[in-house]
Design a protein around this motif. Structure first.
Motif, PDB file in Angstrom:
ATOM      1  N   SER A  92       0.864  -1.290  -0.006  1.00  0.00           N
ATOM      2  CA  SER A  92       0.213  -0.137  -0.015  1.00  0.00           C
ATOM      3  C   SER A  92       0.726   1.358  -0.104  1.00  0.00           C
ATOM      4  O   SER A  92       0.311   2.500   0.163  1.00  0.00           O
ATOM      5  CB  SER A  92      -1.013  -0.143   1.061  1.00  0.00           C
ATOM      6  OG  SER A  92      -0.081  -0.149   2.372  1.00  0.00           O
ATOM      7  N   GLY A  93       2.157   1.080   0.173  1.00  0.00           N
ATOM      8  CA  GLY A  93       3.073   2.293   0.057  1.00  0.00           C
ATOM      9  C   GLY A  93       4.102   2.309   0.967  1.00  0.00           C
ATOM     10  O   GLY A  93       3.955   1.640   2.133  1.00  0.00           O
ATOM     11  N   ALA A  94       5.051   2.950   0.594  1.00  0.00           N
ATOM     12  CA  ALA A  94       6.179   2.921   1.395  1.00  0.00           C
ATOM     13  C   ALA A  94       6.082   3.551   2.646  1.00  0.00           C
ATOM     14  O   ALA A  94       6.873   3.301   3.834  1.00  0.00           O
ATOM     15  CB  ALA A  94       7.585   3.525   0.684  1.00  0.00           C
ATOM     16  N   GLU A  95       5.483   4.763   2.571  1.00  0.00           N
ATOM     17  CA  GLU A  95       5.257   5.733   3.974  1.00  0.00           C
ATOM     18  C   GLU A  95       4.414   4.671   4.812  1.00  0.00           C
ATOM     19  O   GLU A  95       4.596   4.648   6.073  1.00  0.00           O
ATOM     20  CB  GLU A  95       4.350   6.757   3.653  1.00  0.00           C
ATOM     21  CG  GLU A  95       4.175   7.681   4.795  1.00  0.00           C
ATOM     22  CD  GLU A  95       3.038   9.011   4.241  1.00  0.00           C
ATOM     23  OE1 GLU A  95       2.960   9.573   5.444  1.00  0.00           O
ATOM     24  OE2 GLU A  95       2.923   9.085   3.198  1.00  0.00           O
ATOM     25  N   LEU A  96       3.236   3.861   4.471  1.00  0.00           N
ATOM     26  CA  LEU A  96       2.561   3.038   5.572  1.00  0.00           C
ATOM     27  C   LEU A  96       3.606   2.005   6.097  1.00  0.00           C
ATOM     28  O   LEU A  96       3.490   1.649   7.258  1.00  0.00           O
ATOM     29  CB  LEU A  96       1.447   2.607   4.827  1.00  0.00           C
ATOM     30  CG  LEU A  96       0.629   1.595   5.742  1.00  0.00           C
ATOM     31  CD1 LEU A  96      -0.047   2.099   6.962  1.00  0.00           C
ATOM     32  CD2 LEU A  96      -0.750   0.869   5.000  1.00  0.00           C
ATOM     33  N   ALA A  97       4.154   1.401   5.214  1.00  0.00           N
ATOM     34  CA  ALA A  97       5.119   0.392   5.570  1.00  0.00           C
ATOM     35  C   ALA A  97       6.176   1.124   6.724  1.00  0.00           C
ATOM     36  O   ALA A  97       6.366   0.097   7.709  1.00  0.00           O
ATOM     37  CB  ALA A  97       5.720  -0.272   4.339  1.00  0.00           C
ATOM     38  N   GLY A  98       6.720   2.040   6.300  1.00  0.00           N
ATOM     39  CA  GLY A  98       7.594   2.907   7.250  1.00  0.00           C
ATOM     40  C   GLY A  98       7.068   3.109   8.799  1.00  0.00           C
ATOM     41  O   GLY A  98       7.867   2.687   9.642  1.00  0.00           O
ATOM     42  N   ASN A  99       5.679   3.490   8.669  1.00  0.00           N
ATOM     43  CA  ASN A  99       4.991   3.588  10.012  1.00  0.00           C
ATOM     44  C   ASN A  99       5.039   2.323  10.676  1.00  0.00           C
ATOM     45  O   ASN A  99       5.041   2.412  11.909  1.00  0.00           O
ATOM     46  CB  ASN A  99       3.702   4.352   9.768  1.00  0.00           C
ATOM     47  CG  ASN A  99       3.926   5.848   9.176  1.00  0.00           C
ATOM     48  OD1 ASN A  99       4.804   6.350   9.597  1.00  0.00           O
ATOM     49  ND2 ASN A  99       2.912   6.037   8.397  1.00  0.00           N
ATOM     50  N   GLN A 100       4.405   1.236   9.982  1.00  0.00           N
ATOM     51  CA  GLN A 100       4.338  -0.167  10.503  1.00  0.00           C
ATOM     52  C   GLN A 100       5.736  -0.669  11.401  1.00  0.00           C
ATOM     53  O   GLN A 100       5.556  -1.281  12.429  1.00  0.00           O
ATOM     54  CB  GLN A 100       3.837  -1.071   9.521  1.00  0.00           C
ATOM     55  CG  GLN A 100       2.277  -0.754   9.333  1.00  0.00           C
ATOM     56  CD  GLN A 100       2.167  -1.739   8.096  1.00  0.00           C
ATOM     57  OE1 GLN A 100       2.864  -2.603   7.467  1.00  0.00           O
ATOM     58  NE2 GLN A 100       0.711  -2.030   8.048  1.00  0.00           N
ATOM     59  N   VAL A 101       6.835  -0.281  10.623  1.00  0.00           N
ATOM     60  CA  VAL A 101       7.997  -0.719  11.013  1.00  0.00           C
ATOM     61  C   VAL A 101       8.343   0.053  12.193  1.00  0.00           C
ATOM     62  O   VAL A 101       8.828  -0.382  13.144  1.00  0.00           O
ATOM     63  CB  VAL A 101       9.075  -0.790  10.030  1.00  0.00           C
ATOM     64  CG1 VAL A 101      10.524  -1.024  10.605  1.00  0.00           C
ATOM     65  CG2 VAL A 101       8.822  -1.703   8.961  1.00  0.00           C
ATOM     66  N   LYS A 102       8.159   1.372  12.192  1.00  0.00           N
ATOM     67  CA  LYS A 102       8.498   2.284  13.507  1.00  0.00           C
ATOM     68  C   LYS A 102       7.586   1.923  14.411  1.00  0.00           C
ATOM     69  O   LYS A 102       8.052   2.014  15.647  1.00  0.00           O
ATOM     70  CB  LYS A 102       8.212   3.640  12.963  1.00  0.00           C
ATOM     71  CG  LYS A 102       9.128   4.256  11.751  1.00  0.00           C
ATOM     72  CD  LYS A 102       8.671   5.783  11.685  1.00  0.00           C
ATOM     73  CE  LYS A 102       9.676   6.312  10.594  1.00  0.00           C
ATOM     74  NZ  LYS A 102       9.280   7.808  10.413  1.00  0.00           N
ATOM     75  N   CYS A 103       6.299   1.422  14.299  1.00  0.00           N
ATOM     76  CA  CYS A 103       5.554   1.273  15.601  1.00  0.00           C
ATOM     77  C   CYS A 103       5.943  -0.095  16.005  1.00  0.00           C
ATOM     78  O   CYS A 103       5.973  -0.445  17.195  1.00  0.00           O
ATOM     79  CB  CYS A 103       3.970   0.921  15.035  1.00  0.00           C
ATOM     80  SG  CYS A 103       2.783   0.388  16.227  1.00  0.00           S
ATOM     81  N   LEU A 104       6.426  -1.152  15.253  1.00  0.00           N
ATOM     82  CA  LEU A 104       6.873  -2.345  15.529  1.00  0.00           C
ATOM     83  C   LEU A 104       8.160  -2.157  16.294  1.00  0.00           C
ATOM     84  O   LEU A 104       8.347  -2.550  17.462  1.00  0.00           O
ATOM     85  CB  LEU A 104       7.322  -3.219  14.168  1.00  0.00           C
ATOM     86  CG  LEU A 104       7.969  -4.581  14.733  1.00  0.00           C
ATOM     87  CD1 LEU A 104       7.114  -5.498  15.490  1.00  0.00           C
ATOM     88  CD2 LEU A 104       8.476  -5.400  13.464  1.00  0.00           C
ATOM     89  N   GLY A 105       8.978  -1.321  16.083  1.00  0.00           N
ATOM     90  CA  GLY A 105      10.330  -1.119  16.781  1.00  0.00           C
ATOM     91  C   GLY A 105      10.023  -0.393  18.043  1.00  0.00           C
ATOM     92  O   GLY A 105      10.532  -0.616  19.136  1.00  0.00           O
ATOM     93  N   LYS A 106       8.848   0.524  18.219  1.00  0.00           N
ATOM     94  CA  LYS A 106       8.858   1.367  19.242  1.00  0.00           C
ATOM     95  C   LYS A 106       8.307   0.208  20.451  1.00  0.00           C
ATOM     96  O   LYS A 106       8.923   0.178  21.567  1.00  0.00           O
ATOM     97  CB  LYS A 106       7.698   2.296  19.134  1.00  0.00           C
ATOM     98  CG  LYS A 106       7.404   3.135  20.268  1.00  0.00           C
ATOM     99  CD  LYS A 106       6.510   4.242  19.970  1.00  0.00           C
ATOM    100  CE  LYS A 106       5.185   3.880  19.541  1.00  0.00           C
ATOM    101  NZ  LYS A 106       4.184   4.866  19.267  1.00  0.00           N
ATOM    102  N   TYR A 107       7.103  -0.548  20.089  1.00  0.00           N
ATOM    103  CA  TYR A 107       6.697  -1.422  21.194  1.00  0.00           C
ATOM    104  C   TYR A 107       7.804  -2.479  21.100  1.00  0.00           C
ATOM    105  O   TYR A 107       7.378  -3.018  22.515  1.00  0.00           O
ATOM    106  CB  TYR A 107       5.455  -1.943  20.579  1.00  0.00           C
ATOM    107  CG  TYR A 107       4.256  -1.055  20.502  1.00  0.00           C
ATOM    108  CD1 TYR A 107       3.784  -0.444  22.034  1.00  0.00           C
ATOM    109  CD2 TYR A 107       3.788  -0.248  19.645  1.00  0.00           C
ATOM    110  CE1 TYR A 107       2.848   0.575  21.937  1.00  0.00           C
ATOM    111  CE2 TYR A 107       2.768   0.727  19.720  1.00  0.00           C
ATOM    112  CZ  TYR A 107       2.350   1.153  20.860  1.00  0.00           C
ATOM    113  OH  TYR A 107       1.252   2.085  21.047  1.00  0.00           O
ATOM    114  N   LEU A 108       8.330  -2.920  20.512  1.00  0.00           N
ATOM    115  CA  LEU A 108       9.586  -3.984  20.671  1.00  0.00           C
ATOM    116  C   LEU A 108      10.498  -3.507  21.668  1.00  0.00           C
ATOM    117  O   LEU A 108      10.873  -4.162  22.678  1.00  0.00           O
ATOM    118  CB  LEU A 108      10.267  -4.220  19.398  1.00  0.00           C
ATOM    119  CG  LEU A 108      11.343  -5.432  19.453  1.00  0.00           C
ATOM    120  CD1 LEU A 108      10.896  -6.602  20.042  1.00  0.00           C
ATOM    121  CD2 LEU A 108      12.047  -5.664  18.245  1.00  0.00           C
TER     122      LEU A 108
END
Length: 361
Positions: A74-90
């Motif tokens: 769906s786009g690089a921006e959404l994928a980047g936000n998902q990875v950032k969210c993953l890293g934050k909660y990890l």
């Protein structure tokens, strides 16, 4: 053999027939002949458990979401936000786990592993909060009905049932037994829990068999596979879920291959396992393989709801049953432990495989 000598030959129940020394080759052989049967035991029911029952399998779902976050269309921006969210909660989970480890008490003492949220009186009955990110994550993924059911079971058992049984110590069972002695309160806990889990699992298994039999006997239907919800006209289904269903159903494993694989491996194991453990006769192994698929379904069904796989619990069924039949003087300990390992291998492998099917779906 060293354990046998340390306990003493005159100790009740310590028999030379129950002595077997660990060996690399016989352990490899035993694991080789029993570990692959679980892969074939529940393959015919994968469509029912993943599509019809829509079991959550929290760990499998979380793994799939993690993989999808790195392959988003769906786009690089959404994928980047998902990875950032993953890293934050990890990072938060990792830091909190380290802090909890430094702040934990010794043994069962108070700490962030055993935090007395409801007071010290209820803490003695194991009503405490475990600040474990794993349990919190599973609770976020599991449906609220599952979470409420687990909570209700905890309240009924630890709040009412176990205290009631413990008050009859000395009458219903000897009062001087240890906390993990099956002759005491622990035996009530294990067997009551096994009975409840087996009852629910066998009910669903019988229901699947009945529904499948009706479908096969229905003259108006020409389908020869298990009933699966594949109606693509349902407006509530999204195009993405429909695409997943089509791919999941297309890449199927033939029923004949699964059944023949299970039968062949069971025959090999039935012939070779008694050579490794002579007290475990071939007919005990055969009966175990006839019962194992039903137990594997019960465990996989429970794992799909709660993310808790309990192979050791189901292994106790084989342990106590086979050991009691063989007897104390006929190598019952070895036979029971071998049957327990056999059951655990099938039940655990089947649940893990269904978890992987959920991840793939």
């Amino acid at each position: 053999e060293k354990t046998y000598k340390l306990i003493g030959a005159d100790y009740p129940g310590n028999n030379p027939e129950d002595v077997i020394n660990p060996g690399l080759w016989w352990m490899i052989g035993f694991l080789f002949v029993v570990s692959f049967l679980g892969l074939f035991s529940l393959v015919p029911l994968r469509k029912v458990m993943i599509l019809d029952y829509k079991l959550t399998y929290p760990s499998g779902t979380a793994t799939a979401m993690l993989i999808n976050s790195f392959h988003d269309n769906s786009g690089a921006e959404l994928a980047g936000n998902q990875v950032k969210c993953l890293g934050k909660y990890l990072s938060l989970s990792l830091v909190w786990s380290c802090f909890k480890w430094f702040s934990s008490g010794i043994g069962d003492a108070c700490g962030f592993d055993h935090f007395p949220t409801l007071g010290l009186t209820l803490f003695k009955n194991t009503f405490y909060f475990d600040f474990s990110p794993t349990f919190i994550g599973c609770g976020l993924i599991c449906p609220h009905l599952v979470n409420c059911s687990v909570l209700l079971g905890a309240i009924i058992s630890w709040g009412f049932l176990w205290p009631f049984i413990s008050h009859h110590a000395g009458d219903w069972y000897p009062s001087d037994l240890g906390a993990n002695d099956f002759k005491g309160l622990y035996g009530y806990k294990v067997f009551i829990a096994i009975a409840i889990i087996l009852g629910d699992g066998l009910y669903n298994l019988i229901k699947i068999i009945v529904v499948t039999s009706k479908e096969l006997c229905n003259k108006s239907s020409k389908q020869q596979h298990l009933p699966v919800s594949t109606d693509i006209s349902d407006e509530s289904e999204t195009s993405e879920s429909l695409k997943r269903d089509v791919v999941f159903l297309k890449d199927h494993i033939p029923l004949g291959f699964a059944v023949s694989g299970y039968v062949c491996l069971a025959a090999i194991s039935t012939a070779t396992t008694p050579l490794i453990f002579p007290p475990l006769k071939w007919y005990f192994v055969l009966c175990s393989y006839l019962i194992a698929p039903a137990l594997a379904f019960c465990n996989s069904y429970g794992a799909g709801l709660t993310d808790m796989s309990l192979p050791s619990t189901y292994g106790k069924i084989g342990l106590f049953t086979i050991a009691s039949i063989v007897g104390n003087n006929g190598g019952g300990v070895i036979a029971g432990l071998a049957a327990c390992g056999l059951m655990m291998a099938i039940v655990s492998t089947a649940a893990d495989l269904m978890q992987d099917f959920k991840t793939g779906y």
